[in-house]
Design an enzyme around this catalytic site. Sequence first.
Site, PDB file in Angstrom:
ATOM      1  N   ASP A  85       0.179   5.103   1.023  1.00  0.00           N
ATOM      2  CA  ASP A  85      -0.247   5.999   2.334  1.00  0.00           C
ATOM      3  C   ASP A  85      -0.182   5.456   3.335  1.00  0.00           C
ATOM      4  O   ASP A  85      -0.890   4.364   3.652  1.00  0.00           O
ATOM      5  CB  ASP A  85      -1.333   7.031   2.041  1.00  0.00           C
ATOM      6  CG  ASP A  85      -1.412   7.704   0.932  1.00  0.00           C
ATOM      7  OD1 ASP A  85      -0.220   7.965   0.526  1.00  0.00           O
ATOM      8  OD2 ASP A  85      -2.448   7.833   0.198  1.00  0.00           O
TER       9      ASP A  85
ATOM     10  N   ASP B 104       0.919  -1.246   0.183  1.00  0.00           N
ATOM     11  CA  ASP B 104       0.041  -0.041  -0.177  1.00  0.00           C
ATOM     12  C   ASP B 104       0.897   1.356   0.037  1.00  0.00           C
ATOM     13  O   ASP B 104       2.088   1.237   0.344  1.00  0.00           O
ATOM     14  CB  ASP B 104      -0.848   0.022   1.328  1.00  0.00           C
ATOM     15  CG  ASP B 104      -1.789   1.190   1.458  1.00  0.00           C
ATOM     16  OD1 ASP B 104      -2.303   1.747   0.626  1.00  0.00           O
ATOM     17  OD2 ASP B 104      -1.630   1.615   2.789  1.00  0.00           O
TER      18      ASP B 104
HETATM   19 MG   LIG Z   1      -2.633   2.932   3.769  1.00  0.00          MG
END
Ligand SMILES: [Mg+2]
Length: 195
Positions: A9, A7
């Site tokens: 962020d 992922d």
């Molecule tokens: Mg995230």
Amino acid sequence: MALLILDRDGVINLDSDNYIRTPEEWIPIPGSLKAIADLTRAGFRVAIATNQSGLSRHFFTLDTLEKIHGKLCQMVEEEGGTVAGIFYCPHLPEEGCHCRKPATGLLEAIEAELGESAIGAYFVGDSLKDLQAAQSHGCIPILVKTGKGRNTLAALATDRLSDKPQLARLDGTAVYESLIEASRAILKARRIPPE
Ligand SMILES: [Mg+2]
Ligand SMILES: [Zn+2]
């Protein structure tokens, strides 16, 4: 070469409730760039799967998102790593698309683009959506405590104690402080013992 999915962020860069809207706001979490470089050197193809509904909310343009990703890739390369591809969902949650995590469309796009199965691949995330997408697709979910990770961990713990746990299947998920810790564990697990 094995795929490994991250992922964005809260895993690679500091997250913001206000969205990451400019390249200047994109700030790596300490150790995350080195982690990607170490994984690359060990033979992993590192792909990124990220929900970016801020596009549909008009918080930033596609051009800006590409500049943010240009910065990300450049900083990884300066550490000696490579990003095999960044795959994003531009849609709003209520659109019900097939790519916004916890759906698995981004994983399918990664497989199609990079020509490799993501089944059995590590998927490192900080939110429940990441873990759910990973599990639905047959990846190995790994939770990091950066970003939303601590809240996610608490949600998993609370759910485990509830009458009708929804997330019981995620009970065995490995948890690490941050991406660099996760990468060390992955590389250690992968090392072939000397004969
Ligand atoms: Mg995230
Ligand atoms: Zn989507």
